[in-house]
Scaffold this motif. Structure first.
Motif, PDB file in Angstrom:
ATOM      1  N   HIS A 101      59.037  14.133  78.124  1.00 15.91           N
ATOM      2  CA  HIS A 101      57.755  14.207  78.835  1.00 15.91           C
ATOM      3  C   HIS A 101      57.134  12.810  78.957  1.00 15.91           C
ATOM      4  N   LEU A 161      56.037  10.457  82.300  1.00 14.12           N
ATOM      5  CA  LEU A 161      54.721   9.828  82.495  1.00 14.12           C
ATOM      6  C   LEU A 161      54.879   8.337  82.782  1.00 14.12           C
ATOM      7  N   HIS A 185      49.358   6.942  78.632  1.00 10.61           N
ATOM      8  CA  HIS A 185      48.257   7.826  79.039  1.00 10.61           C
ATOM      9  C   HIS A 185      48.788   9.022  79.817  1.00 10.61           C
ATOM     10  N   ASP A 186      48.256  10.199  79.484  1.00  7.48           N
ATOM     11  CA  ASP A 186      48.622  11.448  80.169  1.00  7.48           C
ATOM     12  C   ASP A 186      47.396  11.929  80.935  1.00  7.48           C
ATOM     13  N   PRO A 187      47.298  11.646  82.257  1.00  5.67           N
ATOM     14  CA  PRO A 187      46.085  11.969  83.017  1.00  5.67           C
ATOM     15  C   PRO A 187      45.774  13.462  83.055  1.00  5.67           C
ATOM     16  N   SER A 188      46.789  14.295  83.195  1.00  7.80           N
ATOM     17  CA  SER A 188      46.526  15.729  83.321  1.00  7.80           C
ATOM     18  C   SER A 188      45.988  16.318  82.027  1.00  7.80           C
ATOM     19  N   ALA A 189      46.505  15.860  80.907  1.00  9.34           N
ATOM     20  CA  ALA A 189      46.034  16.381  79.617  1.00  9.34           C
ATOM     21  C   ALA A 189      44.885  15.565  79.049  1.00  9.34           C
ATOM     22  N   ARG A 190      44.559  14.445  79.718  1.00  5.37           N
ATOM     23  CA  ARG A 190      43.486  13.557  79.261  1.00  5.37           C
ATOM     24  C   ARG A 190      43.678  13.155  77.800  1.00  5.37           C
ATOM     25  N   THR A 191      44.874  12.707  77.517  1.00  4.64           N
ATOM     26  CA  THR A 191      45.198  12.283  76.159  1.00  4.64           C
ATOM     27  C   THR A 191      46.194  11.143  76.225  1.00  4.64           C
ATOM     28  N   ARG A 230      56.038   7.776  86.346  1.00  2.00           N
ATOM     29  CA  ARG A 230      54.956   7.934  87.328  1.00  2.00           C
ATOM     30  C   ARG A 230      54.036   6.724  87.342  1.00  2.00           C
TER      31      ARG A 230
END
Length: 491
Positions: free
Chosen positions: A438, A442, A391-397, A445
């Protein structure tokens, strides 16, 4: 025992049988051999009996009385006693089988044992009693009784939980399909790209070449399309209907239409329980039972998401079944008409690449990382290799990871040895490497894995451009894996 020279591979299985059969300890012992159909179990066990002078009995679908008559006749022909055997019950028959080992260790094989147990559900309990520790017929025998079966759901229950034979078996041998490297050797295919395309259709099942395709292998890459048309899509060959028969032969699959629909849903790309339910227009709870049954039968494989708990996905475990549902079942009426195969295949090649070949390539890449890759290359020994979504929280994807290589935990967090992306038809470049970098950030983190030594793997069936190769040359954290590497033909 010397393995027959005509037997391809199966060295591990033969050695296991050799140790079990020739174990010098006194007393009869019990073994269980299982595996999906067409893997060569019968060939393996019959060869062991011939080499070691043992007794082989192949059960058939029959009444209990008929099966007793058949085993009486077979044992009479094998032993040639003064008067023929006429067993009144299975307890008497099992004791006669134990008596075969009165003087030396001898293999005694009952093949397709589930047929006998369905006709007489008490049979496992009778064998349990026959193998009671201090029973004279057991202690005075050195028979090595081997129960064999292809019904995986039944064989899986034979030694589990409170089953009568639990704790009685001294051998539990699973005869598996050949892996992609052995399959290429078996099909006599040296070109790795061609080998993987063939493997995506027929997998590693030995019988599909010898009996079902009558030894017909593609002569080269240019012959692949013609080979598909003249073998798998040809109504005259056994391969044509094999996928349908595999389902029909499973005794626990009652509502065939429902199970076919579940497999069709997975073949169409619906890999989650919710996706399968949506495809069938049913509730998720309604598909739980057929999914579990297909898992037990070895036709569906559950894969846990490496990054999200309780998010399993499903894939079809037998490549031929996946090919049938993706390519053949939607146009079955056309394929049954002679001369239609070429037309159907021409229109299906894109679907084959997207729905069959691509996912199969990803799975082969994961198996390579788990079973073939040098641990030093990965920075450690893999404990498991999976895939999942990060999950990529900043890109919501979410970012899909085709291969996540997880090491053995020796601290608070298990080490993530590597993450990988697999592309069958794309020449991979620096953008793919940057995407993996990238994703690694993620994952770091999120804190679930130790990513301090996580390497990045690009798997490609089409190769890599100069920028990707330069990046790999400059960093030991970046690995480029092509088809020759997957097939052990170099780096």
């Amino acid at each position: 025992m010397d393995k027959p020279v005509e037997m391809f591979d199966r060295g591990y299985e033969w050695a296991a049988l050799d140790r079990f059969i020739n174990d010098p300890q006194p007393g009869a012992t019990l073994g269980v051999v299982s595996g999906r159909r067409r893997q060569g179990k019968t060939y393996l066990l019959d060869a062991a009996c011939r080499v070691a002078g043992g007794f082989y009995f192949g059960a058939t679908e029959a009444t209990d009385a008929e099966s007793l008559r058949r085993v009486s006749t077979a044992l009479t022909e094998h032993v040639r006693p003064a008067s023929p055997y006429h067993f009144a019950d299975w307890a008497e028959a099992v004791d006669a089988l134990l008596a075969l080992g009165a003087e030396r260790p001898v293999p005694v094989v009952i093949d397709e044992f589930p047929y006998l147990a369905r006709a007489n559900p008490e049979l496992p309990s009778l064998i349990q009693e026959a193998f009671r520790p201090q029973r004279e017929q057991r202690t005075g025998s050195r028979s090595r009784l081997l129960l064999c079966g292809s019904a995986l759901s039944f064989m899986g229950r034979l030694l589990s939980g409170n089953a009568p034979l639990r704790g009685r078996a001294g051998l539990e041998l699973v005869v598996r399909p050949l892996d992609h490297r052995l399959a290429a050797e078996f099909w006599n295919i040296a070109d790795p790209r061609l080998a993987l395309k063939v493997n995506a259709i027929v997998g590693g099942t030995p019988a599909y070449r010898r009996e079902f395709a009558r030894g017909d292998s593609p002569t080269g890459p240019e012959d692949f399309d013609a080979w598909v048309i003249r073998t798998v899509l040809n109504p005259e060959t056994p391969l044509f209907r094999e996928a349908r028969y595999l389902l029909a032969e499973e005794p626990d699959l009652r509502d065939t239409a429902l199970y076919l629909s579940v497999l069709a849903a997975v073949a169409d790309g619906n890999a989650t329980r919710g996706g399968i339910a949506g495809y069938l227009e049913r509730k998720a709870t309604d598909v739980a039972h057929p999914i579990n049954v297909l898992e037990d039968a070895g036709l569906l494989q559950r894969d846990s998401d490496a990054f999200r708990n309780n998010r399993p996905t499903y894939r079809i475990a037998e490549p031929l079944v996946g090919f049938y549902h993706a390519i053949m079942r939607p146009v079955w009426d056309q394929l049954e008409r002679p001369g239609s195969a070429a037309r159907v295949w021409q229109a299906s090649r894109r679907r084959f690449t997207n729905n069959v070949l691509g996912p199969h390539f990803e799975q082969v890449c994961r198996e390579w990382a788990l079973h073939h890759a040098d641990p030093e290359l990965l920075g450690g020994l893999p404990a498991r290799v999976g895939h999942g979504v990060v999950h990529d929280p900043s890109a919501r994807t979410g970012h899909e990871v085709d291969a996540a290589v997880i090491g053995v935990a020796d601290g608070a967090k298990p080490p993530l040895l590597a993450i990988g992306e697999a592309k069958w038809n794309d020449t991979m470049g620096i953008a793919h490497i940057e995407r993996l970098q990238h994703i690694r950030e993620l994952i770091a983190r999120a804190g679930k894995y130790d990513t301090g030594r996580t390497r990045l793997i690009c798997f490609s069936g089409a190769g890599f451009n100069d920028k990707a190769r330069s990046a790999a040359d400059a960093s030991s954290d970046i690995l480029l894996v092509d088809l020759p590497t997957l097939y052990g033909q170099g780096s």
